[in-house]
Design a protein around this motif. Structure first.
Motif, PDB file in Angstrom:
ATOM      1  N   PRO A 197       0.838  -1.214   0.000  1.00  0.00           N
ATOM      2  CA  PRO A 197       0.000   0.000   0.000  1.00  0.00           C
ATOM      3  C   PRO A 197       0.870   1.261   0.000  1.00  0.00           C
ATOM      4  N   HIS A 198       0.465   2.215  -0.783  1.00  0.00           N
ATOM      5  CA  HIS A 198       1.158   3.506  -0.872  1.00  0.00           C
ATOM      6  C   HIS A 198       0.568   4.444   0.174  1.00  0.00           C
ATOM      7  N   TYR A 199       1.389   5.281   0.796  1.00  0.00           N
ATOM      8  CA  TYR A 199       0.894   6.145   1.882  1.00  0.00           C
ATOM      9  C   TYR A 199      -0.145   7.164   1.396  1.00  0.00           C
ATOM     10  N   ARG A 200      -0.195   7.424   0.070  1.00  0.00           N
ATOM     11  CA  ARG A 200      -1.203   8.354  -0.465  1.00  0.00           C
ATOM     12  C   ARG A 200      -2.288   7.633  -1.270  1.00  0.00           C
ATOM     13  N   THR A 201      -1.876   6.740  -2.166  1.00  0.00           N
ATOM     14  CA  THR A 201      -2.840   6.092  -3.072  1.00  0.00           C
ATOM     15  C   THR A 201      -3.381   4.767  -2.530  1.00  0.00           C
ATOM     16  N   LYS A 202      -2.905   4.397  -1.338  1.00  0.00           N
ATOM     17  CA  LYS A 202      -3.359   3.159  -0.660  1.00  0.00           C
ATOM     18  C   LYS A 202      -3.122   1.935  -1.561  1.00  0.00           C
ATOM     19  N   ASN A 203      -4.210   1.166  -1.857  1.00  0.00           N
ATOM     20  CA  ASN A 203      -4.065  -0.072  -2.635  1.00  0.00           C
ATOM     21  C   ASN A 203      -4.494   0.086  -4.096  1.00  0.00           C
ATOM     22  N   LYS A 204      -4.564   1.330  -4.538  1.00  0.00           N
ATOM     23  CA  LYS A 204      -5.043   1.595  -5.893  1.00  0.00           C
ATOM     24  C   LYS A 204      -4.066   1.078  -6.945  1.00  0.00           C
ATOM     25  N   TRP A 205      -2.777   1.137  -6.615  1.00  0.00           N
ATOM     26  CA  TRP A 205      -1.759   0.703  -7.565  1.00  0.00           C
ATOM     27  C   TRP A 205      -0.884  -0.395  -6.946  1.00  0.00           C
ATOM     28  N   CYS A 206      -0.425  -1.301  -7.802  1.00  0.00           N
ATOM     29  CA  CYS A 206       0.548  -2.305  -7.344  1.00  0.00           C
ATOM     30  C   CYS A 206       1.768  -2.309  -8.258  1.00  0.00           C
ATOM     31  N   ILE A 207       1.763  -1.401  -9.243  1.00  0.00           N
ATOM     32  CA  ILE A 207       2.966  -1.178 -10.061  1.00  0.00           C
ATOM     33  C   ILE A 207       3.368   0.283  -9.887  1.00  0.00           C
ATOM     34  N   TYR A 208       4.664   0.494  -9.830  1.00  0.00           N
ATOM     35  CA  TYR A 208       5.155   1.848  -9.573  1.00  0.00           C
ATOM     36  C   TYR A 208       6.303   2.205 -10.519  1.00  0.00           C
TER      37      TYR A 208
END
Length: 550
Positions: A197-208
């Motif tokens: 989980p991203h601190y801003r986008t949460k679980n919206k993305w799993c590729i970065y």
């Protein structure tokens, strides 16, 4: 004042040229920290450069968080970075920007590269990618997945986005040149899978996106004109240009590199600083021994002194090791004219004045600063029992020792001349008490028919309060630990020393100053956290009065 000049260094000359040729209408810079730790003195150099350029040219400077790696980034790091920049006296352009706010756009640009046959999904492991990439002497080898069809690459990339792969199982790579002399151009990774989980986008993305992919595009989206970074990104400049050219983005900022800051007796790698914290060598990012902006602030450094330091070291393309003494000079220079002076005894030994009564009390008015009357005055008291520093007494007289010795005289600062007549020792032979007489005719006057060399500081036992003093030395014992693989081998185990002594009691009444000079000892600042915790006033030593602290 900071006082950068428009012809200060090569970056200013580039900007001047761009403005003269009308390549740009307005100068636009940015400061793009990754929120994976606290800012350090090296970041201060970049902060000053980017924000001062914007100020000088009436331009803009964005604060943009490079938050594309959720495994190391945290909200509290974002908070500390914003706080540090404001403490330094800078304001960013309007709102705060984040690389994460461009995730949708970055994804679309990645799709665009795939469709242009300029990116492919690779199933090689991280270790295999490194092996295929080659070395400076050996050319790289094409991945077996390099020539997959556009259709397959699009399908796999969308599967990546849907979370169908584990971390490290696949990645998206640019298709450039595996034989390039610049290793960075040998099909660099543009996207990786991170099921975190991203601190801003949460679980919206799993590729970065990687830094190389997101940074140049973020600059372009924001209209940055001059993207300034340290020399470690020199080889990435070619990739920066390649990406912007291949995605056909309208505004194309340019990247310029300057030397990173290397400071004696410390490391400025966030990874290495984290290890110091993890191994409890230091007490967190804010420890006064740390080269972080928060650590320097707790040590007692001022924004002005840090800016002055950044100005003095300058901006160039040559990496060098900066002397720690230059940083110390900058804070000493800033504090000298505005810091009040009191007396404190850090290593006390008791003196009994034998030729005055127990209730004798002489009030003396002394200046807070001998050169600046506007800083005011305070009261000290001379009476029967006082403390001096142990280092200011030697039992046997030496002609080179201009302090107190048995049967010899010395002047007490702002006070009388005293003479040591006898001493009392404990069972181990350590001096416990010094007995002295004082000359009542020497307050503010020179003695008749004799010359007294040496002035020492002191405090009255009755009119003083106990205090704790934290004295610091560099964390490392060698000048350039950054160059050592086993840098922890050179940790200074005596980087902090605690002293228990006394300060003038009237200091508590006058306690309205940010910093204090304890005469002959150095500059200090109150450690509020430890004062509350220990219920005893605690000071951090900022810097010695002259020379080195180490």
């Amino acid at each position: 004042m900071f006082n950068y000049k428009k012809n200060e260094n090569f970056i200013f000359k580039i900007i001047n040229k761009d403005l003269k040729k009308k390549k740009i209408k307005q100068v636009y810079t940015r400061f793009p920290p990754e929120p994976n730790g606290f800012l350090h003195i090296g970041h201060a150099k970049s902060i000053c450069l980017n924000f001062e350029i914007a100020k000088i040219y009436n331009g803009k400077c964005n604060l943009r968080f490079d938050d594309t790696n959720p495994s190391t980034e945290k909200k509290n790091y974002v908070k500390s970075i914003k706080k540090n920049i404001k403490w330094m006296g800078y304001e960013w352009n309007k709102k705060i920007f984040y690389s994460s706010q461009y995730f949708k756009k970055l994804y679309k640009y990645a799709i665009k590269l795939i469709k242009k046959k300029l990116a492919y999904v690779d199933k090689l492991s991280k270790k295999e990618i490194k092996k295929y990439r080659g070395t400076l002497k050996k050319k790289g080898t094409n991945s077996p997945y390099r020539n997959q069809s556009i259709k397959k690459n699009l399908y796999l990339f969308k599967q990546m986005k849907k979370g169908k792969f584990k971390d490290g199982e696949v990645c998206l790579r640019a298709k450039i040149n595996m034989k390039s002399l610049n290793i960075t151009m040998r099909d660099p990774v543009l996207y990786r899978v991170k099921n975190i989980p991203h601190y801003r986008t949460k679980n919206k993305w799993c590729i970065y996106p990687t830094y190389d992919f997101s940074h140049c595009i973020s600059d372009a989206i924001e209209g940055v004109t001059h993207s300034l970074c340290s020399l470690e990104f020199l080889n990435n400049n070619e990739l920066y240009k390649w990406i912007l050219k291949k995605i056909n983005i309208k505004k194309k900022p340019k990247q310029y590199e300057f030397s990173r800051l290397n400071l004696e007796y410390t490391v400025l790698s966030k990874r290495k600083l984290k290890i110091l914290i993890k191994k409890k060598i230091v007490d967190g990012w804010k420890d006064p021994r740390m080269p972080t902006i928060s650590g320097l602030k707790n040590r007692g450094y001022t924004p002005k002194s840090i800016k002055k330091f950044c100005k003095k070291i300058g901006i160039s393309k040559k990496n060098n090791l900066i002397e720690l003494s230059l940083l110390e000079h900058c804070i000493r220079n800033d504090l000298n004219s505005k810091t009040p002076r009191f007396m404190a005894v850090l290593n006390p030994i008791k003196i009994i004045i034998t030729n005055i009564s127990d209730d004798y009390k002489k009030k003396i008015i002394v200046p807070n600063h001998p050169l600046y009357p506007n800083i005011g005055t305070h009261k000290i008291y001379f009476n029967k029992i006082i403390y001096i520093d142990k280092s200011d007494f030697k039992e046997n007289f030496s002609s080179k020792y201009k302090r107190l010795s048995l049967n010899k005289e010395v002047r007490l600062r702002y006070s009388y001349i005293i003479k040591a007549t006898k001493i009392k020792k404990d069972n181990k032979g350590n001096i416990k008490t010094i007995f002295c007489t004082y000359d009542k005719d020497t307050l503010g006057k020179k003695p008749k028919n004799r010359k007294v060399k040496g002035v020492i500081h002191w405090v009255s036992k009755k009119y003083s309060v106990p205090a704790k003093f934290q004295l610091f030395k560099p964390i490392f014992t060698i000048k350039n630990p950054e160059n050592k693989k086993k840098y922890l081998k050179y940790i200074n185990k005596k980087s902090i020393k605690i002293k228990n002594g006394f300060i003038e009691k009237c200091f508590l009444e006058k306690n309205k100053f940010n910093s204090i000079q304890f005469e002959r000892e150095g500059y200090f600042i109150i450690n509020k956290k430890n004062t509350i915790k220990n219920k005893k006033i605690t000071f951090n030593k900022i810097v010695s009065l002259k020379g080195k602290n180490y």
